[in-house]
Design a protein around this motif. Structure first.
Motif, PDB file in Angstrom:
ATOM      1  N   TRP A 292      34.556  35.426  33.208  1.00 42.50           N
ATOM      2  CA  TRP A 292      33.315  36.150  32.938  1.00 42.50           C
ATOM      3  C   TRP A 292      32.425  35.383  31.973  1.00 42.50           C
ATOM      4  CZ3 TRP A 292      31.905  38.013  28.065  1.00 42.50           C
ATOM      5  CH2 TRP A 292      30.720  38.771  28.028  1.00 42.50           C
ATOM      6  N   LEU A 293      32.988  34.857  30.879  1.00 37.85           N
ATOM      7  CA  LEU A 293      32.176  34.139  29.899  1.00 37.85           C
ATOM      8  C   LEU A 293      31.625  32.842  30.486  1.00 37.85           C
ATOM      9  CD1 LEU A 293      31.060  34.173  27.032  1.00 37.85           C
ATOM     10  CD2 LEU A 293      33.089  32.925  26.285  1.00 37.85           C
ATOM     11  N   ALA A 294      32.404  32.189  31.340  1.00 42.77           N
ATOM     12  CA  ALA A 294      31.902  30.984  32.004  1.00 42.77           C
ATOM     13  C   ALA A 294      30.661  31.308  32.819  1.00 42.77           C
ATOM     14  CB  ALA A 294      32.996  30.383  32.884  1.00 42.77           C
ATOM     15  N   GLY A 295      30.663  32.488  33.457  1.00 41.52           N
ATOM     16  CA  GLY A 295      29.484  32.920  34.200  1.00 41.52           C
ATOM     17  C   GLY A 295      28.298  33.185  33.289  1.00 41.52           C
ATOM     18  N   GLU A 296      28.578  33.783  32.128  1.00 44.96           N
ATOM     19  CA  GLU A 296      27.521  34.045  31.158  1.00 44.96           C
ATOM     20  C   GLU A 296      26.888  32.743  30.657  1.00 44.96           C
ATOM     21  OE1 GLU A 296      26.749  37.353  28.974  1.00 44.96           O
ATOM     22  OE2 GLU A 296      26.794  37.645  31.149  1.00 44.96           O
ATOM     23  N   LEU A 297      27.708  31.712  30.514  1.00 43.12           N
ATOM     24  CA  LEU A 297      27.251  30.432  29.964  1.00 43.12           C
ATOM     25  C   LEU A 297      27.051  29.390  31.052  1.00 43.12           C
ATOM     26  CD1 LEU A 297      29.735  30.201  26.925  1.00 43.12           C
ATOM     27  CD2 LEU A 297      27.451  31.229  26.960  1.00 43.12           C
ATOM     28  N   GLY A 299      24.722  28.041  32.660  1.00 42.06           N
ATOM     29  CA  GLY A 299      23.743  26.972  32.520  1.00 42.06           C
ATOM     30  C   GLY A 299      24.121  25.935  31.481  1.00 42.06           C
ATOM     31  N   SER A 300      25.196  26.184  30.724  1.00 42.16           N
ATOM     32  CA  SER A 300      25.565  25.274  29.641  1.00 42.16           C
ATOM     33  C   SER A 300      26.543  24.195  30.070  1.00 42.16           C
ATOM     34  CB  SER A 300      26.186  26.080  28.483  1.00 42.16           C
ATOM     35  OG  SER A 300      25.273  27.037  28.001  1.00 42.16           O
ATOM     36  N   ARG A 301      27.061  24.290  31.279  1.00 41.72           N
ATOM     37  CA  ARG A 301      28.016  23.306  31.811  1.00 41.72           C
ATOM     38  C   ARG A 301      29.213  23.131  30.885  1.00 41.72           C
ATOM     39  NH1 ARG A 301      23.880  18.548  34.075  1.00 41.72           N
ATOM     40  NH2 ARG A 301      22.731  19.916  35.516  1.00 41.72           N
ATOM     41  N   VAL A 302      29.822  24.241  30.554  1.00 47.90           N
ATOM     42  CA  VAL A 302      31.002  24.204  29.702  1.00 47.90           C
ATOM     43  C   VAL A 302      32.197  24.753  30.475  1.00 47.90           C
ATOM     44  CG1 VAL A 302      29.702  24.445  27.559  1.00 47.90           C
ATOM     45  CG2 VAL A 302      30.513  26.496  28.738  1.00 47.90           C
ATOM     46  N   ALA A 303      33.361  24.359  30.043  1.00 48.68           N
ATOM     47  CA  ALA A 303      34.601  24.897  30.597  1.00 48.68           C
ATOM     48  C   ALA A 303      35.149  25.919  29.610  1.00 48.68           C
ATOM     49  CB  ALA A 303      35.615  23.777  30.817  1.00 48.68           C
ATOM     50  N   VAL A 304      35.569  27.067  30.125  1.00 39.67           N
ATOM     51  CA  VAL A 304      36.097  28.137  29.282  1.00 39.67           C
ATOM     52  C   VAL A 304      37.538  28.397  29.688  1.00 39.67           C
ATOM     53  CG1 VAL A 304      35.788  30.498  28.461  1.00 39.67           C
ATOM     54  CG2 VAL A 304      33.792  29.161  29.160  1.00 39.67           C
ATOM     55  N   ALA A 305      38.432  28.413  28.706  1.00 39.15           N
ATOM     56  CA  ALA A 305      39.850  28.606  28.996  1.00 39.15           C
ATOM     57  C   ALA A 305      40.434  29.671  28.065  1.00 39.15           C
ATOM     58  CB  ALA A 305      40.619  27.299  28.821  1.00 39.15           C
ATOM     59  N   PRO A 306      41.358  30.518  28.582  1.00 41.93           N
ATOM     60  CA  PRO A 306      42.004  31.500  27.714  1.00 41.93           C
ATOM     61  C   PRO A 306      42.939  30.822  26.715  1.00 41.93           C
ATOM     62  CG  PRO A 306      43.006  31.521  29.894  1.00 41.93           C
ATOM     63  CD  PRO A 306      41.838  30.595  29.981  1.00 41.93           C
ATOM     64  N   ALA A 307      43.026  31.411  25.509  1.00 43.14           N
ATOM     65  CA  ALA A 307      43.891  30.838  24.481  1.00 43.14           C
ATOM     66  C   ALA A 307      44.792  31.895  23.841  1.00 43.14           C
ATOM     67  CB  ALA A 307      43.038  30.154  23.412  1.00 43.14           C
ATOM     68  N   GLY A 308      44.922  33.054  24.515  1.00 41.33           N
ATOM     69  CA  GLY A 308      45.870  34.058  24.055  1.00 41.33           C
ATOM     70  C   GLY A 308      45.228  35.297  23.470  1.00 41.33           C
ATOM     71  N   PRO A 309      45.932  36.436  23.528  1.00 39.53           N
ATOM     72  CA  PRO A 309      45.411  37.679  22.955  1.00 39.53           C
ATOM     73  C   PRO A 309      45.350  37.608  21.432  1.00 39.53           C
ATOM     74  CG  PRO A 309      47.680  37.954  23.671  1.00 39.53           C
ATOM     75  CD  PRO A 309      47.257  36.605  24.142  1.00 39.53           C
ATOM     76  N   ALA A 332      34.793  24.013  25.968  1.00 37.35           N
ATOM     77  CA  ALA A 332      34.640  22.559  25.851  1.00 37.35           C
ATOM     78  C   ALA A 332      33.535  22.095  26.812  1.00 37.35           C
ATOM     79  CB  ALA A 332      35.958  21.864  26.185  1.00 37.35           C
ATOM     80  N   PRO A 333      32.580  21.286  26.322  1.00 36.23           N
ATOM     81  CA  PRO A 333      32.398  20.924  24.899  1.00 36.23           C
ATOM     82  C   PRO A 333      31.744  22.073  24.140  1.00 36.23           C
ATOM     83  CG  PRO A 333      30.638  19.960  26.198  1.00 36.23           C
ATOM     84  CD  PRO A 333      31.552  20.629  27.190  1.00 36.23           C
ATOM     85  N   ASP A 334      31.899  22.074  22.825  1.00 36.17           N
ATOM     86  CA  ASP A 334      31.319  23.168  22.041  1.00 36.17           C
ATOM     87  C   ASP A 334      29.970  22.807  21.431  1.00 36.17           C
ATOM     88  OD1 ASP A 334      31.926  21.515  19.938  1.00 36.17           O
ATOM     89  OD2 ASP A 334      33.537  22.765  19.125  1.00 36.17           O
ATOM     90  N   ASP A 335      29.403  21.683  21.864  1.00 35.97           N
ATOM     91  CA  ASP A 335      28.081  21.301  21.354  1.00 35.97           C
ATOM     92  C   ASP A 335      27.011  21.370  22.438  1.00 35.97           C
ATOM     93  OD1 ASP A 335      28.981  19.202  22.871  1.00 35.97           O
ATOM     94  OD2 ASP A 335      28.573  17.649  21.386  1.00 35.97           O
TER      95      ASP A 335
END
Length: 376
Positions: A292-297, A299-309, A332-335
């Motif tokens: 979901w967050l990858a969809g929100e972002l 246009g930013s060309r970032v990869a979003v990965a889960p890191a645990g509850p 990633a990337p966070d800039d």
């Protein structure tokens, strides 16, 4: 004892008690109508002890109507952070701008003019007109309705408009000439300190001897009020996204209209809106939230990965109860450039972003807000 005698006894005894017992509250040290107005708005649905430090901080930051009118909204909301019901702050500022423009920054002493301001209802108008200007105006809040219901043994539903109108007429009749300011504060004080919602302190009540509700053994049953609907439960997945250096957290700004309008928060999504089930296991929620967050972002060309509850939280509004499941996500990337409404914020920057209390608690637990900055 006839009704007129009961009314006269009530007014005389109540005023005598109040002048001996009244609390030293910061807004009672001022005759400035603006300060009294601010206090009355803050005190709606909020306890006195909670309001005191907020009031003192608020009138220090915005000592005049003009100062509040000219302040950036984010600064006003930040000063209100933790009090809840943020529409009160936005309406108060909008009304201050009206006063600055129409009345030269002077709070009008006309009930009609004051009532026309944004967010000013019958109670606020009555309270400010009576307390600040000593005008004979009723100001019926929950404390007043409880006191009058018990003293006069009124068994009408106080949730109904007709009962409120009855209470306003009755309070108006009770106000002695030239004593509106003290009398209205006195009846509120009695409800707050003595005639409390549960286990009223009848033995120390100044009007106990003539209280019809107590004499009929109904003080615990009054006032009669239909129960409000319980808040609707909502289940939400919430993203805690920290930058690679551990110094910043990703925040999102809420829409300009609606619940918590214009405030900042951790990104989150309602399960039902996303087509998810609250019964999903944590791993599945983390994966879905990352998508979901990858969809929100997108246009930013970032990869979003889960890191645990990262835990759970709850927060109740007047009509909604949020159940939040917090999950850490990595970006990633966070800039990369972020879309409008998203922003990386460091610990110092948190002081500039108004946050709902539930997110203050979550960010404080993560060390992004210290205790001094977390509000009352």
């Amino acid at each position: 004892m006839d009704n007129q005698e009961a009314k006269q006894y009530f007014s005389i005894e109540l005023l005598e008690w109040y002048r001996k017992q009244k609390r030293d509250l910061p807004w009672r040290r001022s005759r400035d109508p603006y300060h009294i107005w601010v206090s009355e708005v803050m005190l709606q649905q909020t306890r006195v002890e909670t309001v005191k430090p907020y009031f003192e901080r608020f009138v220090t930051l915005f000592p005049t109507v003009e100062a509040l009118a000219e302040a950036p909204e984010d600064v006003v909301l930040k000063a209100w952070e933790g009090l809840g019901y943020y529409s009160r702050a936005r309406n108060l500022q909008a009304a201050a701008r009206e006063v600055a423009e129409k009345y030269g920054g002077k709070v009008p002493d006309s009930k009609e003019q004051f009532s026309s301001l944004k967010g000013v209802g019958p109670y606020t108008a009555g309270a400010v007109m009576s307390i600040a200007f000593n005008q004979r105006e009723p100001a019926v809040d929950g404390n007043v309705m409880r006191v009058l219901s018990r003293y006069f043994c009124i068994e009408e539903d106080v949730a109904k408009g007709g009962t409120r109108a009855l209470m306003e007429r009755l309070q108006y009749e009770l106000i002695p000439d030239g004593e509106a300011s003290d009398f209205n504060q006195a009846i509120m004080e009695l409800g707050a300190l003595v005639c409390t919602p549960k286990s009223p302190h009848c033995l120390v009540c100044p009007v106990m001897a003539k209280c019809a509700g107590r004499l009929e053994g109904k003080e615990e049953a009054l006032p009669i009020k239909t129960k409000a609907k319980p808040p609707r439960p909502e289940y939400r997945a919430c993203a805690l996204v920290v930058s690679g250096d551990g110094r910043r957290v990703l925040l999102r700004r809420r829409p300009a209209q609606g619940l918590l309008a214009g405030m900042w928060e951790l990104p989150h999504v309602e399960f039902a809106a996303a087509g998810w089930s609250p019964a999903m296991p944590d791993a599945a929620v983390g994966d879905a939230l990352a998508g979901w967050l990858a969809g929100e972002l997108s246009g930013s060309r970032v990869a979003v990965a889960p890191a645990g509850p990262a835990g759970e939280a709850e927060h109740t509004f007047s009509h909604i109860h949020w159940n939040l499941r917090l999950h850490r996500l990595a970006i990633a990337p966070d800039d990369a450039a972020l879309p409008d409404g998203y922003r990386w914020v460091d610990r110092d920057g948190m002081a500039l972003h108004p946050l709902p209390n539930v997110f203050v608690r979550l960010l404080r637990a993560e060390g992004f807000i210290d205790d001094a900055r977390a509000g009352a």
